[in-house]
Design an enzyme around this catalytic site. Structure first.
Site, PDB file in Angstrom:
ATOM      1  N   LEU A   1      11.577 -16.405 -62.914  1.00 59.68           N
ATOM      2  CA  LEU A   1      12.049 -17.724 -62.507  1.00 59.68           C
ATOM      3  C   LEU A   1      11.787 -17.951 -61.024  1.00 59.68           C
ATOM      4  O   LEU A   1      11.319 -19.018 -60.621  1.00 59.68           O
ATOM      5  CB  LEU A   1      13.540 -17.877 -62.812  1.00 59.68           C
ATOM      6  CG  LEU A   1      14.131 -19.253 -62.481  1.00 59.68           C
ATOM      7  CD1 LEU A   1      13.462 -20.355 -63.288  1.00 59.68           C
ATOM      8  CD2 LEU A   1      15.641 -19.268 -62.720  1.00 59.68           C
TER       9      LEU A   1
ATOM     10  N   GLY B   1      17.611 -13.024 -35.987  1.00 62.28           N
ATOM     11  CA  GLY B   1      17.114 -11.653 -36.133  1.00 62.28           C
ATOM     12  C   GLY B   1      15.752 -11.527 -36.759  1.00 62.28           C
ATOM     13  O   GLY B   1      14.824 -11.018 -36.149  1.00 62.28           O
TER      14      GLY B   1
ATOM     15  N   CYS C   1      16.536 -13.731 -54.423  1.00 64.38           N
ATOM     16  CA  CYS C   1      17.069 -12.585 -55.145  1.00 64.38           C
ATOM     17  C   CYS C   1      17.248 -11.421 -54.184  1.00 64.38           C
ATOM     18  O   CYS C   1      16.480 -11.268 -53.233  1.00 64.38           O
ATOM     19  CB  CYS C   1      16.135 -12.170 -56.285  1.00 64.38           C
ATOM     20  SG  CYS C   1      15.873 -13.453 -57.526  1.00 64.38           S
TER      21      CYS C   1
ATOM     22  N   TRP D   1      27.685  -6.242 -50.135  1.00 61.56           N
ATOM     23  CA  TRP D   1      26.356  -6.582 -50.636  1.00 61.56           C
ATOM     24  C   TRP D   1      25.652  -5.379 -51.242  1.00 61.56           C
ATOM     25  O   TRP D   1      24.460  -5.395 -51.489  1.00 61.56           O
ATOM     26  CB  TRP D   1      25.523  -7.221 -49.531  1.00 61.56           C
ATOM     27  CG  TRP D   1      26.028  -8.603 -49.191  1.00 61.56           C
ATOM     28  CD1 TRP D   1      27.134  -9.226 -49.698  1.00 61.56           C
ATOM     29  CD2 TRP D   1      25.448  -9.527 -48.271  1.00 61.56           C
ATOM     30  NE1 TRP D   1      27.283 -10.476 -49.143  1.00 61.56           N
ATOM     31  CE2 TRP D   1      26.252 -10.694 -48.266  1.00 61.56           C
ATOM     32  CE3 TRP D   1      24.321  -9.491 -47.448  1.00 61.56           C
ATOM     33  CZ2 TRP D   1      25.974 -11.803 -47.481  1.00 61.56           C
ATOM     34  CZ3 TRP D   1      24.047 -10.596 -46.661  1.00 61.56           C
ATOM     35  CH2 TRP D   1      24.852 -11.738 -46.682  1.00 61.56           C
TER      36      TRP D   1
ATOM     37  N   ASP E   1      25.916  -8.065 -37.851  1.00 62.53           N
ATOM     38  CA  ASP E   1      26.118  -9.215 -38.736  1.00 62.53           C
ATOM     39  C   ASP E   1      27.231  -8.946 -39.751  1.00 62.53           C
ATOM     40  O   ASP E   1      27.241  -7.895 -40.401  1.00 62.53           O
ATOM     41  CB  ASP E   1      24.826  -9.532 -39.501  1.00 62.53           C
ATOM     42  CG  ASP E   1      23.731 -10.067 -38.588  1.00 62.53           C
ATOM     43  OD1 ASP E   1      24.036 -10.425 -37.448  1.00 62.53           O
ATOM     44  OD2 ASP E   1      22.574 -10.115 -39.037  1.00 62.53           O
TER      45      ASP E   1
ATOM     46  N   CYS F   1      27.509 -16.746 -42.064  1.00 60.36           N
ATOM     47  CA  CYS F   1      26.908 -17.970 -42.608  1.00 60.36           C
ATOM     48  C   CYS F   1      27.472 -18.286 -43.983  1.00 60.36           C
ATOM     49  O   CYS F   1      27.956 -17.415 -44.693  1.00 60.36           O
ATOM     50  CB  CYS F   1      25.388 -17.849 -42.678  1.00 60.36           C
ATOM     51  SG  CYS F   1      24.784 -16.436 -43.609  1.00 60.36           S
TER      52      CYS F   1
ATOM     53  N   HIS G   1      16.787 -22.705 -44.524  1.00 58.41           N
ATOM     54  CA  HIS G   1      16.454 -22.656 -45.947  1.00 58.41           C
ATOM     55  C   HIS G   1      15.686 -23.891 -46.409  1.00 58.41           C
ATOM     56  O   HIS G   1      15.338 -23.999 -47.575  1.00 58.41           O
ATOM     57  CB  HIS G   1      17.727 -22.485 -46.777  1.00 58.41           C
ATOM     58  CG  HIS G   1      18.365 -21.144 -46.585  1.00 58.41           C
ATOM     59  ND1 HIS G   1      19.455 -20.958 -45.757  1.00 58.41           N
ATOM     60  CD2 HIS G   1      18.046 -19.922 -47.059  1.00 58.41           C
ATOM     61  CE1 HIS G   1      19.786 -19.681 -45.757  1.00 58.41           C
ATOM     62  NE2 HIS G   1      18.947 -19.032 -46.530  1.00 58.41           N
TER      63      HIS G   1
END
Length: 753
Positions: A19, A429, A513, A558, A596, A640, A691
């Site tokens: 996708l 960064g 992703c 994450w 971060d 963010c 983005h």
């Protein structure tokens, strides 16, 4: 009555990220719309087939989306911001305009985290004058596809109350709950259509029910579901936490069943069951939809067996949608067998549900005992527990959680040392990750080039990034992160206690992703991680170069974390490892270091009454990683795509000298929280959305900075993009940064006058 099973959704990206690739090809004009639609159809067809073959009884439909499922709901309702609805046609191109914006300077809608996950959704924009109607019939089309293929279909809808909760009012203020009367007829129409297709029940997702809801929102549930009752059976679906605190109003809702998350919700299941209407379906989320660890099916067999004696209508399912997990463990050929047998991806989680339902129905546990055996064996593995890590953790003293002096003292020394202009410019960064960079990393990983050749070429990329920034006249530079595949995976690769997959991709948003590392044991740093590259970059310029690190909370959340120890303990282990890296950078004269922490808010418990404990250890983890440096070493952090208003005190307690944040999509709206709180340190609000492929104009950047100056004193204000630039190409990057620097210089001149 047999206990049947279902999943709450399946990964939509495709086994090989089909996708993502098709979306990006379509956006770049390399394929036609029909080609993109065909890829989506093939993914859905394969997903349904895999789940059926793995033993799933009810096949979910409606879990596929072209960007995210909240945006799909906005499309269904016709809730499209006017600036995006240029052709007055609600089609796939319209969906992408909402998600990505378009030239010239039409901003995308805001994006933020889906509850406490690293999945993002496009925030619905509400306008009281916007006319809504059933405009996007994707759910009906896909149900028809699945029925035609012969599946027992369970449609999925995002519930109306959660949808309204997740959105924002734009323009003239009004109570967004007033929109219920406008959107419920559309839901009624959809449910009526589904009932005509001989659907047994509809999964209607209301994860907002796990929150501590205001009274009027609780009452809205009663109003809404009375309106929706009667067309088809509704399985009210909750996840990510418990709903026991809301059970008094939930139990009287006119629905036919409830799904609860037993993995992340703390329930006394026998007591909870006794509070539900006896005729309701009770669906138990027993397979973790947010992690890759194999389930202890024997434990779940005992728990479900207990409740099955008290309720006839019982289902078992995943705790939440499996979109948060990779697709199939079978593709992992490079995991060693000891570790591989600990894991379960989406396909394997379907197998777990099938094994468990078969065991429950046949009272036969041999198969689930064999499945669960590696879980018990893992507790004895030497790869999990390390006494030296445990000893260091237990010896942490309280002074390791703070800087030598307060920000006021540090700021004077830092200003004298760096002598930066007013409104100093920098980036977050990363710089563009070109095909050449990715090939270089891949060739090194595969052993096609040696370390010397790899280092030589990485340094060429670093040199280009430094020269480019000097030409642009940025004030604080970065090395560009050419060596990094991902901001978390890269650090995991250089720390002990992690393992990595080759194809463990999960969707973060749209075509983005990520491949989270898996934390399998105690974490430590055995060698420097970033020092070589930062030191080289600093040797190329007289301007300061930031050392770039990912913070402990973000690395934790994450990644796929361990489930056998508390998250706090893992975070502190990571913080100690990063602390060593920070000290090593400072010794090499890297005197601006960015750590971060975009996941800080993501880790918040969903119920506010549990926030203080989490925020205490999360803040301490960051402070531990940043402590021990001189006053003149400037610590930055970056966040963010989150709301700051309700955690401003904790953000201040991080005590970072500079925080950079995403604000462009919200038109500097987020800065209001910093103004009201009177945030004491320095702030770098993002002045353009990285983005979007749009090139920000000098005028738009100037406008945003002018708004920023009204919220933050200009002496404490930095200028930067919203986020890292790795997803952009070089042409876009150069043009955008050039305009950013030019706008800043114009504003500096204006301030002088």
């Amino acid at each position: 009555m047999a206990i049947l099973n279902h999943t709450l959704g399946f990964p939509r990206i495709g086994l090989n990220r089909e996708l993502k690739k098709a979306q990006e090809d379509y956006w770049s004009g390399n394929i036609l719309l029909q080609d993109l639609l065909s890829v989506g159809y093939e993914i859905r067809k394969k997903n349904w087939k895999q789940q059926k073959e793995s033993g799933i009884n009810y096949i979910p439909v409606g879990d596929f989306s072209w960007y995210d499922h909240v945006l799909s709901t906005s499309m269904m309702l016709g809730n499209i911001p006017e600036r995006h609805n240029i052709g007055k046609s609600i089609d796939l191109d319209c969906l992408f305009r909402v998600a990505r914006g378009f030239a010239p300077d039409v901003a995308a809608s805001e994006m933020t985290k889906w509850f406490n996950t690293n999945y993002h959704y496009i925030v619905p924009e509400f306008n009281k004058d916007r006319r809504l109607k059933f405009s996007w019939k994707q759910i009906l089309d896909e149900v028809d596809e699945a029925l035609l293929l012969g599946y027992k279909v369970k449609p999925i809808l995002l519930g109306p109350i959660t949808y309204l909760w997740l959105g924002k009012v734009k323009g003239e203020y009004f109570d967004r709950l007033d929109l219920l009367k406008n959107i419920l007829p559309i839901y009624q129409e959809v449910l009526k259509e589904l009932s005509q297709r001989d659907i047994e029940f509809v999964q209607i997702d209301e994860p907002a029910l796990v929150l501590e809801l205001p009274k009027k929102w609780q009452e809205a549930y009663s109003y809404a579901y009375k309106k929706l009752n009667g067309t088809t059976k509704l399985l009210l679906t909750t996840y990510f936490d418990s709903i026991e605190h809301n059970i008094d109003f939930i139990r009287v809702l006119p629905v036919q069943g409830i799904h609860i998350d037993l993995v992340f919700g703390k329930y006394n299941i026998i007591d909870f069951n006794s509070k539900l209407p006896s005729e309701w379906i009770l669906s138990l989320g027993v397979i973790n939809g947010r992690n890759v660890w194999k389930a202890d099916l024997v434990k779940w067999f005992e728990a479900v067996s207990q409740i099955s004696k008290k309720r006839k209508n019982l289902l078992i399912g995943s705790s939440c949608s499996l979109l948060h997990t990779p697709v199939d463990l079978k593709t992992e050929e490079n995991l060693d067998e000891e570790v591989k047998q600990w894991f379960s991806f989406a396909v394997q989680k379907c197998t777990e549900l099938s094994l468990l339902s078969n065991a429950l129905n046949n009272h036969y546990i041999d198969d689930i005992t064999k499945w669960s055996k590696p879980i018990y064996q893992r507790s004895f593995s030497k790869r999990v527990h390390k006494i030296e890590v445990e000893n260091r953790l237990s010896s942490i003293s309280t002074n390791e959680f703070q800087r030598m002096n307060s920000y006021d003292v540090r700021a004077i020394e830092q200003n004298k040392k760096f002598n930066l202009p007013v409104l100093p410019t920098t980036t977050i960064g990363s710089f563009p990750q070109t095909i050449a960079i990715r090939k270089l990393r891949r060739d090194f990983k595969l052993g096609l080039i040696n370390k010397e050749k790899y280092s030589e070429n990485i340094k060429k990329h670093i040199k280009k990034v430094i020269r480019t920034q000097e030409e642009l006249d940025l004030d604080v530079l970065v090395h560009g992160e050419a060596e990094r595949n991902d901001m978390v995976e890269y650090f995991g690769e250089h720390l002990d206690g992690f393992v990595f997959t080759d194809n463990g991709w999960v969707q973060s948003y749209g075509s983005r992703c990520v491949k989270p590392p898996v934390i399998i044991g105690d974490i430590s740093r055995s060698k420097p991680i970033t020092v070589e590259w930062s030191k080289y970059a600093q040797s190329l310029t007289k301007k300061p170069v930031k050392g770039m690190l990912t913070g402990p909370v973000t690395i934790l959340f994450w990644s796929f974390p361990r489930e056998d120890v508390e998250l706090k303990k893992i975070a502190m282990q990571i913080a100690l490892a990063l602390h060593d890296e920070v000290i090593a950078l400072e010794k090499e004269k890297i005197e601006i270091i960015q750590i971060d922490e975009p996941a800080l808010r993501e880790g918040l418990p969903l119920r506010k009454s549990f926030w203080s404990e989490y925020l205490s250890w999360a803040v301490n983890a960051f402070r531990l990683s940043a402590s021990g440096v001189k006053n003149t070493t400037q610590i930055h952090t970056h966040m963010c795509y989150c709301e700051f208003n309700d955690i401003m005190n904790s953000i201040a307690l991080l005590d970072a000298d500079v925080i950079t944040i995403e604000t462009a999509r919200s038109d500097m709206e987020l800065l209001e929280a910093f103004r009201q709180f009177q945030y004491p340190n320095e702030v770098g609000p993002g002045v353009y959305d990285i983005h979007s492929s749009n090139i920000p104009s000098i005028e738009s950047i100037t406008s945003l900075l002018t708004k920023a100056i009204k919220c933050i004193p200009v002496k404490r204000l930095w200028v930067n993009p919203d986020c890292g630039l790795k997803t952009r190409n070089w042409v876009e990057t150069m043009l955008a940064l050039k305009n950013m620097v030019e706008a800043t210089k114009l504003l500096r001149e204006k301030i002088k006058k």
